[in-house]
Enzyme design. Sequence first.
Site, PDB file in Angstrom:
ATOM      1  N   GLY A  40       0.878  -1.165   0.000  1.00  0.00           N
ATOM      2  CA  GLY A  40       0.000   0.000   0.000  1.00  0.00           C
ATOM      3  C   GLY A  40       0.911   1.208   0.000  1.00  0.00           C
ATOM      4  N   GLY A  42       0.512   4.440   0.774  1.00  0.00           N
ATOM      5  CA  GLY A  42       0.531   5.259   1.983  1.00  0.00           C
ATOM      6  C   GLY A  42       1.241   4.546   3.118  1.00  0.00           C
ATOM      7  N   ASN A 171       6.135  10.009 -10.359  1.00  0.00           N
ATOM      8  CA  ASN A 171       7.194   9.362 -11.134  1.00  0.00           C
ATOM      9  C   ASN A 171       6.979   9.657 -12.623  1.00  0.00           C
ATOM     10  OD1 ASN A 171       5.211   7.607 -12.041  1.00  0.00           O
ATOM     11  ND2 ASN A 171       5.887   5.877 -10.802  1.00  0.00           N
ATOM     12  N   THR A 207      10.334  11.843 -10.063  1.00  0.00           N
ATOM     13  CA  THR A 207      11.403  10.861  -9.854  1.00  0.00           C
ATOM     14  C   THR A 207      11.646  10.081 -11.142  1.00  0.00           C
ATOM     15  OG1 THR A 207       9.917   9.133  -9.021  1.00  0.00           O
ATOM     16  CG2 THR A 207      10.847  10.642  -7.388  1.00  0.00           C
ATOM     17  N   ALA A 210      16.798   5.298 -11.646  1.00  0.00           N
ATOM     18  CA  ALA A 210      18.251   5.394 -11.461  1.00  0.00           C
ATOM     19  C   ALA A 210      18.816   6.755 -11.867  1.00  0.00           C
ATOM     20  CB  ALA A 210      18.939   4.289 -12.252  1.00  0.00           C
ATOM     21  N   ASP A 241       7.911   5.010  -3.029  1.00  0.00           N
ATOM     22  CA  ASP A 241       7.319   5.234  -1.697  1.00  0.00           C
ATOM     23  C   ASP A 241       8.403   5.507  -0.659  1.00  0.00           C
ATOM     24  OD1 ASP A 241       4.817   4.837  -2.754  1.00  0.00           O
ATOM     25  OD2 ASP A 241       4.784   2.703  -2.274  1.00  0.00           O
TER      26      ASP A 241
HETATM   27  N1  LIG Z   1      18.282   1.747  -9.840  1.00  0.00           N
HETATM   28  C1  LIG Z   1      18.326   2.748  -8.951  1.00  0.00           C
HETATM   29  N2  LIG Z   1      19.505   3.190  -8.477  1.00  0.00           N
HETATM   30  C2  LIG Z   1      19.564   4.185  -7.560  1.00  0.00           C
HETATM   31  N3  LIG Z   1      18.483   4.817  -7.082  1.00  0.00           N
HETATM   32  C3  LIG Z   1      17.275   4.436  -7.530  1.00  0.00           C
HETATM   33  C4  LIG Z   1      17.128   3.380  -8.478  1.00  0.00           C
HETATM   34  N4  LIG Z   1      15.815   3.211  -8.731  1.00  0.00           N
HETATM   35  C5  LIG Z   1      15.164   4.130  -7.964  1.00  0.00           C
HETATM   36  N5  LIG Z   1      16.040   4.862  -7.250  1.00  0.00           N
HETATM   37  C6  LIG Z   1      15.741   5.965  -6.311  1.00  0.00           C
HETATM   38  O1  LIG Z   1      14.378   5.898  -5.965  1.00  0.00           O
HETATM   39  C7  LIG Z   1      13.674   7.074  -6.402  1.00  0.00           C
HETATM   40  C8  LIG Z   1      12.291   6.686  -6.847  1.00  0.00           C
HETATM   41  O2  LIG Z   1      12.400   5.730  -7.877  1.00  0.00           O
HETATM   42  P1  LIG Z   1      11.378   5.642  -9.107  1.00  0.00           P
HETATM   43  O3  LIG Z   1      11.412   6.908  -9.887  1.00  0.00           O
HETATM   44  O4  LIG Z   1      11.690   4.384  -9.829  1.00  0.00           O
HETATM   45  O5  LIG Z   1       9.992   5.561  -8.348  1.00  0.00           O
HETATM   46  P2  LIG Z   1       8.679   4.745  -8.766  1.00  0.00           P
HETATM   47  O6  LIG Z   1       8.627   4.608 -10.260  1.00  0.00           O
HETATM   48  O7  LIG Z   1       7.541   5.422  -8.105  1.00  0.00           O
HETATM   49  O8  LIG Z   1       9.014   3.379  -8.102  1.00  0.00           O
HETATM   50  P3  LIG Z   1       8.040   2.194  -7.695  1.00  0.00           P
HETATM   51  O9  LIG Z   1       6.789   2.354  -8.524  1.00  0.00           O
HETATM   52  O10 LIG Z   1       8.836   0.975  -8.003  1.00  0.00           O
HETATM   53  O11 LIG Z   1       7.825   2.399  -6.238  1.00  0.00           O
HETATM   54  C9  LIG Z   1      14.540   7.659  -7.510  1.00  0.00           C
HETATM   55  O12 LIG Z   1      14.333   9.055  -7.642  1.00  0.00           O
HETATM   56  C10 LIG Z   1      15.933   7.310  -7.009  1.00  0.00           C
HETATM   57  O13 LIG Z   1      16.350   8.243  -6.028  1.00  0.00           O
END
Ligand SMILES: Nc1ncnc2c1ncn2[C@@H]1O[C@H](COP(=O)(O)OP(=O)(O)OP(=O)(O)O)[C@@H](O)[C@H]1O
Length: 294
Positions: A40, A42, A171, A207, A210, A241
């Site tokens: 979840g 939140g 994201n 976000t 990587a 999250d």
């Molecule tokens: N492969 C990675 N290496 C280093 N930092 C990462 C990596 N993947 C994610 N992060 C860190 O996590 C943050 C959030 O990741 P991401 O943008 O993938 O979020 P998301 O798509 O909402 O993820 P999820 O849906 O899997 O929770 C990124 O801004 C980064 O700081």
Amino acid sequence: MSCCVASVLTEDFIAVIQSARLPKEGETIHGHNFFIGFGGKGANQCVQAARLGAKTAMVAKVGNDSFGDSYIQNFKDNGIRACGCLHAGENAIVIVAGANMMLNKEELQDALAAITSAKVLVCQLEISPQMSLRALRMAQENKVTTIFNPAPAIPDLDPDFYRLSDVFCCNESEAELLTGSSVNNVEEARCASRELLRRGCGAVIITLGAQGCVVLEAPESTSKHVPTTPVSAVDTTGAGDSFIGALAYYVAHYPAMRLEEVARRAGQVAAVSVQSMGAQSSYPHKRDLGAELF
Ligand SMILES: Nc1ncnc2c1ncn2[C@@H]1O[C@H](COP(=O)(O)OP(=O)(O)OP(=O)(O)O)[C@@H](O)[C@H]1O
């Protein structure tokens, strides 16, 4: 050995299966690791903020069954105040989320004291958009900093969400859905952040996995790209999250810190989370992190 991680996220739980590769359509293959953890959005965000040392409260609705009980127990185990729909004062961060869309306005009203006495309120779209808007309004009227995470994403987001967000954090795919333009790299994220900021939020963070994130604060017109630490990622489930929970922690505990620095630190916390399996199971505690992050 190459390793695939298939994660099935429900609103409340996450199932993670590790295998050497993904199965082809219709194929059955052996996995070598399987576990179910709490999830979840939140709840994940709240757990990450709590593990960094924030006093947190969760406004949520859970089922009246053993899953609901263990879900509440998990909050307690993480030092989070939670009792279905809870009433609490003196919390630094309040997260409004729900196991379902049934949280109603009377129950939200019961959480008024918790929301208005917090430093930060985090909302997502796991409860009905109208309840999220109501919670954000309660916070804004009481000068509580609002962080809004438009997830799970919906295309026709009420425009009030932008105006009620001090920090609008999404994201790439959410930014893409909301702006209608592709967001696959830093430049495209910069464009999307300008468009989202124009809709009325105080700041936008997109976000980029990587690649870190892009931060744009009103009234500035130049966004900042904040790279993250290069790490060897094992499972990125729940990284977003972890980022948002950490973001809430830093905003609550370091109110004078520039948002760019807040995002840099939140990114470092999330980068730790991707180095082990699962969502909450991978979230670091303050004691696991370097002193330079505090
Ligand atoms: N492969 C990675 N290496 C280093 N930092 C990462 C990596 N993947 C994610 N992060 C860190 O996590 C943050 C959030 O990741 P991401 O943008 O993938 O979020 P998301 O798509 O909402 O993820 P999820 O849906 O899997 O929770 C990124 O801004 C980064 O700081």
